[in-house]
Write a protein that holds these residues in place. Structure first.
Motif, PDB file in Angstrom:
ATOM      1  N   ARG A  56      42.453  57.031  40.620  1.00  6.67           N
ATOM      2  CA  ARG A  56      42.564  56.479  39.270  1.00  6.67           C
ATOM      3  C   ARG A  56      42.877  54.992  39.328  1.00  6.67           C
ATOM      4  O   ARG A  56      43.669  54.549  40.143  1.00  6.67           O
ATOM      5  N   THR A  57      42.250  54.249  38.429  1.00  4.06           N
ATOM      6  CA  THR A  57      42.535  52.830  38.269  1.00  4.06           C
ATOM      7  C   THR A  57      42.699  52.533  36.789  1.00  4.06           C
ATOM      8  O   THR A  57      42.225  53.286  35.926  1.00  4.06           O
ATOM      9  N   TYR A  58      43.358  51.434  36.519  1.00  2.02           N
ATOM     10  CA  TYR A  58      43.555  51.010  35.131  1.00  2.02           C
ATOM     11  C   TYR A  58      43.587  49.493  35.114  1.00  2.02           C
ATOM     12  O   TYR A  58      44.152  48.866  36.016  1.00  2.02           O
ATOM     13  N   TYR A  59      42.975  48.912  34.059  1.00  2.00           N
ATOM     14  CA  TYR A  59      42.833  47.456  33.997  1.00  2.00           C
ATOM     15  C   TYR A  59      43.314  46.917  32.655  1.00  2.00           C
ATOM     16  O   TYR A  59      43.200  47.585  31.626  1.00  2.00           O
ATOM     17  N   LYS A  93      38.773  43.862  32.323  1.00  3.61           N
ATOM     18  CA  LYS A  93      37.961  45.067  32.445  1.00  3.61           C
ATOM     19  C   LYS A  93      36.488  44.703  32.529  1.00  3.61           C
ATOM     20  O   LYS A  93      35.983  43.892  31.764  1.00  3.61           O
ATOM     21  N   THR A 144      49.977  55.518  37.504  1.00  2.20           N
ATOM     22  CA  THR A 144      49.434  54.162  37.443  1.00  2.20           C
ATOM     23  C   THR A 144      50.282  53.316  36.490  1.00  2.20           C
ATOM     24  O   THR A 144      49.838  52.955  35.393  1.00  2.20           O
ATOM     25  N   THR A 173      52.040  50.334  34.554  1.00  2.26           N
ATOM     26  CA  THR A 173      51.541  49.009  34.197  1.00  2.26           C
ATOM     27  C   THR A 173      52.646  48.021  33.851  1.00  2.26           C
ATOM     28  O   THR A 173      52.366  46.856  33.589  1.00  2.26           O
TER      29      THR A 173
END
Length: 126
Positions: A59-62, A67, A106, A108
């Motif tokens: 999993r990734t998150y931006y 993005k 993840t 932030t």
């Protein structure tokens, strides 16, 4: 205790690309225990979240601002995390920091991260 060392920053023209690396080390250290993230801080601004990847890179998150242009990845065997930055804009100019959190998700928020690198400067000229 985790030691993090960033590299790969520099000066690039708008529209160009850079690849940042973050080398992690520590006594009895295993990168696979940590969520890894990139943050950045521009002059006169607060540190902001850029991207995060979970322990096993599933999993990734931006941040919305990056993005589609940035990609975070990791190689646990090499204890290294990367940030591929494409289509760079002048507003991407900042010191970029690598951070590690003992977390299965993840996160932030900066307060979730207890280990930080010294930062690498990225300057994008117009």
């Amino acid at each position: 205790q985790v030691q993090l060392v960033e590299s790969g920053g520099g000066l690039v023209q708008a529209g160009g690309s850079l690849r940042l690396s973050c080398a992690a080390s520590g006594r009895t250290f295993s990168l696979s225990l940590y969520a890894m993230a990139w943050f950045r801080q521009a002059p006169g601004k607060e540190r902001e979240f850029v991207a995060v990847v979970n322990r096993i890179a599933s999993r990734t998150y931006y941040a919305d601002s990056v993005k589609g242009r940035f990609a975070i990845s990791r190689d646990n065997a090499k204890n290294t995390v990367y940030l591929q930055m494409n289509t760079l804009k002048p507003e991407d100019t900042a010191v970029y920091y690598c951070a590690a959190a003992l977390d299965a998700g993840t996160p932030t928020r900066a307060y979730s991260y207890k280990s930080w690198g010294q930062g690498t400067q990225v300057t994008v000229s117009s």
